[in-house]
Design a protein around this motif. Structure first.
Motif, PDB file in Angstrom:
ATOM      1  N   THR A  89       0.879  -1.221   0.086  1.00 32.72           N
ATOM      2  CA  THR A  89      -0.101   0.008  -0.049  1.00 32.72           C
ATOM      3  C   THR A  89       1.068   1.131   0.074  1.00 32.72           C
ATOM      4  OG1 THR A  89      -0.131  -0.056   2.356  1.00 32.72           O
ATOM      5  CG2 THR A  89      -2.015  -1.223   1.231  1.00 32.72           C
ATOM      6  N   ALA A  90       2.186   1.141  -0.505  1.00 32.72           N
ATOM      7  CA  ALA A  90       2.924   2.082  -0.535  1.00 32.72           C
ATOM      8  C   ALA A  90       3.802   2.046  -2.064  1.00 32.72           C
ATOM      9  CB  ALA A  90       3.683   2.333   0.639  1.00 32.72           C
ATOM     10  N   PHE A  91       3.659   2.922  -2.762  1.00 36.48           N
ATOM     11  CA  PHE A  91       4.465   2.978  -4.125  1.00 36.48           C
ATOM     12  C   PHE A  91       4.383   4.332  -4.808  1.00 36.48           C
ATOM     13  CE2 PHE A  91      -0.029   1.210  -4.487  1.00 36.48           C
ATOM     14  CZ  PHE A  91      -0.515   2.421  -5.478  1.00 36.48           C
ATOM     15  N   ARG A  92       5.332   4.453  -5.702  1.00 35.53           N
ATOM     16  CA  ARG A  92       5.335   5.626  -6.566  1.00 35.53           C
ATOM     17  C   ARG A  92       4.344   5.729  -7.684  1.00 35.53           C
ATOM     18  NH1 ARG A  92      10.533   9.049  -7.278  1.00 35.53           N
ATOM     19  NH2 ARG A  92       9.601   9.162  -5.079  1.00 35.53           N
ATOM     20  N   VAL A  93       3.625   6.504  -7.756  1.00 33.64           N
ATOM     21  CA  VAL A  93       2.692   6.875  -8.547  1.00 33.64           C
ATOM     22  C   VAL A  93       3.173   7.633  -9.976  1.00 33.64           C
ATOM     23  CG1 VAL A  93       0.240   7.895  -9.076  1.00 33.64           C
ATOM     24  CG2 VAL A  93       0.787   6.668  -7.172  1.00 33.64           C
ATOM     25  N   PHE A  94       4.037   8.455  -9.666  1.00 34.72           N
ATOM     26  CA  PHE A  94       4.379   9.393 -10.767  1.00 34.72           C
ATOM     27  C   PHE A  94       5.826   9.780 -10.554  1.00 34.72           C
ATOM     28  CE2 PHE A  94       5.166  13.208 -13.390  1.00 34.72           C
ATOM     29  CZ  PHE A  94       4.102  13.014 -14.345  1.00 34.72           C
ATOM     30  N   ASN A  95       6.689   9.453 -11.563  1.00 35.42           N
ATOM     31  CA  ASN A  95       8.071   9.287 -11.295  1.00 35.42           C
ATOM     32  C   ASN A  95       8.790  10.397 -12.580  1.00 35.42           C
ATOM     33  OD1 ASN A  95      10.633   8.382 -10.195  1.00 35.42           O
ATOM     34  ND2 ASN A  95      10.896   7.229 -11.920  1.00 35.42           N
ATOM     35  N   GLY A  96       8.533  11.713 -12.295  1.00 42.06           N
ATOM     36  CA  GLY A  96       9.056  12.636 -12.974  1.00 42.06           C
ATOM     37  C   GLY A  96       9.118  12.233 -14.572  1.00 42.06           C
TER      38      GLY A  96
END
Length: 405
Positions: free
Chosen positions: A102-109
């Protein structure tokens, strides 16, 4: 109305932009003096005024800004940001659907089409990180777009810039409802206590998810584990849950003690059965050698640059020395997890640091696994620098001065 200017680029940069390179470097620009206000929209042209790409001006350590589109007529506003965010969220559907993470990157630059901006998901809350004044000028559009395309309990932010490149302390709450911290999130079934309102860091580095899982599932069982530069002890928790005989966490920061105790506790692990030490890692190496201590698994994940009273550490200059220190206290046939997040060199150079260390120690070794960024940290093939994480699981051979038992 956002200011818009035209900037000419040199022939070398023209070829790079045509190949899809997203970074606007200062040396690429022939009339950079027209750039005054960060957040200005930049139309890039060649010396014949032929349009190449459109981006924005925002100074950070990587350059002068980022390309956003190759469509001359595309407006850079909330609509553009909503479409870009929606596409990124759709790419992470499998993460949203996984109750064990339930923790992750949604948008990576730049990997998701907007350099200088990252967005992470923590159990219903979103954390937006801004890396320049230029991208921060889009704050209102980004927050509104995020609330329109995602189901947000609340939104927090980190401003990771100022004149010295240091974090600016301020109230990090932006929109929605405030969270109650620590917020407990899951990662492959492991619990982590995180804080979105307590300085620059949250308590966990999401880019190491696959590495922690590998330690838990394949390397920790029955082993003694040393976690250096341990921060909040996330690798130690993964090892303990994977059946490690014992973990030792070492970090110079005083608050690492209470933070590591908290991470063990939220997973039901008796922290008193583990060693948690607040001390300089290099002093610990000396102590361990003096006591003739050896570990089955050693984790080396130093910051790219660190300074203590006696030592200054730079990854590009000192990783070989660090590796030699680790080799000295690792059991024969043991494993060192060698990691760096430095974007200043690639995997091959990093492997060279490892090779040099073993050569100087006159020892054999084998790289048994290697990792780069996980899938949620999207990168572009045209921008290899974006794939900054390099992790090697290095298995030691026998020391040549030790007879076979």
């Amino acid at each position: 109305m956002r200011q818009e200017v035209t900037v000419r680029v040199n022939d070398k940069a023209k070829a790079e932009f045509q190949r899809g390179y997203p970074l606007i470097a200062k040396e690429a620009l022939e009339n950079a003096d027209v750039l005054e206000t960060e957040g200005t929209i930049v139309n890039l042209t060649d010396k014949h005024d032929k349009f190449l790409a459109k981006g924005y001006y925002g100074k950070q350590n990587k350059g002068y800004g980022w390309v956003l589109t190759r469509n001359k007529d595309e407006a850079i506003g909330q609509g553009f940001i909503e479409r870009t965010l929606a596409a990124a969220i759709a790419e992470r559907k499998t993460f949203y659907d996984d109750p064990n993470t339930t923790a992750f990157r949604v948008f990576n630059g730049e990997g998701d089409g907007f350099g200088g901006l990252s967005i992470d998901y923590y159990g219903g809350f979103y954390l937006v990180s801004w890396y320049s004044e230029g991208v921060y000028s889009f704050k209102d559009e980004v927050i509104a777009a995020l609330q329109n395309v995602a189901d947000c309990k609340g939104v927090y932010q980190k401003k990771r810039f100022d004149a010295k490149g240091q974090y600016i302390e301020e109230d990090d709450f932006v929109a929605g409802e405030r969270g109650e911290f620590p917020l407990i999130v899951k990662e492959n079934g492991i619990n982590f206590a995180i804080y979105l309102n307590d300085g620059a860091m949250t308590g966990i580095f999401l880019d190491q998810r696959d590495v922690r899982n590998a330690i838990k599932e394949r390397y920790a069982k029955g082993k003694t584990v040393l976690n250096t530069f341990s921060y909040t002890g996330a690798f130690s928790v993964a090892a303990a849950l994977g059946g490690a005989m014992k973990t030792t966490s070492v970090d110079l920061a005083k608050r690492s003690n209470s933070k590591t105790i908290e991470q063990f506790s939220v997973n039901g692990i008796d922290y008193e059965s583990q060693d948690i030490l607040v001390m300089d890692v290099f002093n610990y190496f000396k102590y361990a050698k003096r006591k003739e201590m050896k570990f089955d698994l050693v984790v080396l994940d130093p910051p790219s640059f660190a300074r203590s009273k006696k030592y200054t550490f730079s990854t590009s200059k000192d990783y070989t020395h660090l590796m030699r220190e680790a080799i000295a206290i690792t059991e024969d046939k043991g494993v060192i997890v060698a990691s760096t997040n430095s974007a200043s060199f690639g995997m091959q150079k990093f492997k060279g640091f490892i090779e040099k260390a073993f050569k100087e120690e006159d020892m054999s070794y084998k790289i048994v696994e290697e990792f780069t960024l996980p899938k949620d940290f999207r990168v572009r093939k045209e921008f290899k620098e974006g794939d900054y994480l390099k992790v090697l699981f290095v298995k030691l051979g026998k020391r040549k001065n030790v007879a076979e038992s």
